[in-house]
Design an enzyme around this catalytic site. Structure first.
Site, PDB file in Angstrom:
ATOM      1  N   ARG A  46      29.421  63.771 -16.792  1.00 37.41           N
ATOM      2  CA  ARG A  46      27.965  63.648 -16.649  1.00 37.41           C
ATOM      3  C   ARG A  46      27.377  64.099 -17.972  1.00 37.41           C
ATOM      4  O   ARG A  46      27.625  65.228 -18.414  1.00 37.41           O
ATOM      5  CB  ARG A  46      27.485  64.536 -15.496  1.00 37.41           C
ATOM      6  CG  ARG A  46      25.998  64.645 -15.331  1.00 37.41           C
ATOM      7  CD  ARG A  46      25.431  63.344 -14.761  1.00 37.41           C
ATOM      8  NE  ARG A  46      24.107  63.498 -14.184  1.00 37.41           N
ATOM      9  CZ  ARG A  46      22.989  63.648 -14.871  1.00 37.41           C
ATOM     10  NH1 ARG A  46      23.015  63.724 -16.184  1.00 37.41           N
ATOM     11  NH2 ARG A  46      21.844  63.733 -14.248  1.00 37.41           N
ATOM     12  N   GLU A  54      18.165  55.691 -11.876  1.00 34.22           N
ATOM     13  CA  GLU A  54      19.165  55.298 -10.880  1.00 34.22           C
ATOM     14  C   GLU A  54      19.386  53.787 -10.970  1.00 34.22           C
ATOM     15  O   GLU A  54      18.511  53.054 -11.434  1.00 34.22           O
ATOM     16  CB  GLU A  54      18.690  55.691  -9.477  1.00 34.22           C
ATOM     17  CG  GLU A  54      18.508  57.191  -9.294  1.00 34.22           C
ATOM     18  CD  GLU A  54      19.794  57.973  -9.457  1.00 34.22           C
ATOM     19  OE1 GLU A  54      20.867  57.497  -9.022  1.00 34.22           O
ATOM     20  OE2 GLU A  54      19.738  59.075 -10.019  1.00 34.22           O
ATOM     21  N   ARG A  88      32.333  67.073 -11.627  1.00 32.59           N
ATOM     22  CA  ARG A  88      32.178  66.315 -12.864  1.00 32.59           C
ATOM     23  C   ARG A  88      32.049  67.299 -14.022  1.00 32.59           C
ATOM     24  O   ARG A  88      31.438  68.364 -13.875  1.00 32.59           O
ATOM     25  CB  ARG A  88      30.919  65.445 -12.838  1.00 32.59           C
ATOM     26  CG  ARG A  88      30.919  64.376 -11.785  1.00 32.59           C
ATOM     27  CD  ARG A  88      29.617  63.599 -11.779  1.00 32.59           C
ATOM     28  NE  ARG A  88      28.482  64.489 -11.540  1.00 32.59           N
ATOM     29  CZ  ARG A  88      27.231  64.080 -11.381  1.00 32.59           C
ATOM     30  NH1 ARG A  88      26.937  62.797 -11.461  1.00 32.59           N
ATOM     31  NH2 ARG A  88      26.256  64.944 -11.155  1.00 32.59           N
TER      32      ARG A  88
END
Length: 168
Positions: A46, A54, A88
């Site tokens: 990330r 999004e 992540r």
């Protein structure tokens, strides 16, 4: 034994940073990618300091494609200090610029996303960024907004954190 202790220190201390190289093998959206490490382990990364639209949000697919153009299939250097609740890695992703073969990993993909108007600087998490990175990211967002590039063409772009909460 010393390597194990050092690795544990790097993973547990936010003040210390770790880095590794990997090959970018997937792009989930404008701020998340998957890479394959030298030991053939897949890691989800990330990008630290940004929040991209999004996928179903305006500019979401363009943001994903822009990150793909920057990083997909390339070797990257990841600078990171922590993992999130989904395991992540949260880090800066550095790749070789397409227009400068042989330059090495001199392009910060997160900063490039901001400069092209494909992400927001995630100010809420600014304290997790090194000061130089924080200032550079803030500058890139300000400049992209002033030039009305990417998502800044929209007179009232909706930040992804509001979009996720349903404020559409």
């Amino acid at each position: 034994m010393q390597r194990i202790i050092l690795a544990l220190l790097l993973l547990s201390s936010p003040a210390l940073a770790a880095q590794f190289e990997c090959r970018v093998i997937g792009i989930a959206d404008g701020d998340t990618l998957t890479c394959l490490t030298a030991d053939r382990k897949q890691e989800r990364i990330r990008l630290r300091g940004i929040d991209a639209p999004e996928r179903k949000q305006p500019f979401g697919e363009r943001s994903r494609q822009n990150l793909s153009d920057l990083a997909y299939g390339k070797t990257a250097t990841i600078h990171w200090t922590k993992r999130d609740r989904w395991k992540r890695i949260i880090g800066a992703v550095w790749v070789e610029p397409a227009d400068c073969p042989g330059c090495g990993h001199t392009l910060d993909a997160g900063r490039a996303q901001l400069a092209s108007g494909m992400a927001w600087w995630y100010e809420h998490y600014a304290k997790e960024q090194p000061p130089e990175e924080r200032h550079a990211y803030e500058f890139e967002q300000t400049e992209a907004r002033a030039r009305s590039v990417g998502l800044w063409r929209d007179p009232q772009p909706i930040p992804p954190w509001d979009w996720r909460r349903g404020k559409r």
